[in-house]
Design a protein around this motif. Structure first.
Motif: not given
Length: 76
Positions: A16, A22, A25, A37, A49
């Motif tokens: 993540g 990323s 996410c 993450a 993140v």
């Protein structure tokens, strides 16, 4: 309203903190999920993140992964 683990929209995203993770996410957060993450930060970056918590560790570490799943299977 009380939220239970069944109602939770937590989702673990391996890698993540990397480029693809990323962005995954970000898309999951926009869709109403709570992305967590999971990254060992060998190639990922903590600054990437932005849409949920970062849990630093290796998914090959089974005891760490079990604790992580237990922690986030409860409501947030």
């Amino acid at each position: 309203m009380t939220m239970t683990a069944r109602d939770s929209r937590n989702i673990l995203v391996t890698g993540g903190a990397g480029y693809i993770g990323s962005h995954a996410c970000k898309a999951l957060a926009r869709a109403g999920y709570h992305p967590i993450a999971c990254d060992n930060l060998v190639y990922g970056h903590p600054w990437a993140v932005k849409w949920g918590p970062l849990e630093q560790g290796d998914i090959a570490d089974r005891p760490w992964l079990d604790r992580l799943i237990e922690r986030y299977s409860r409501w947030r």
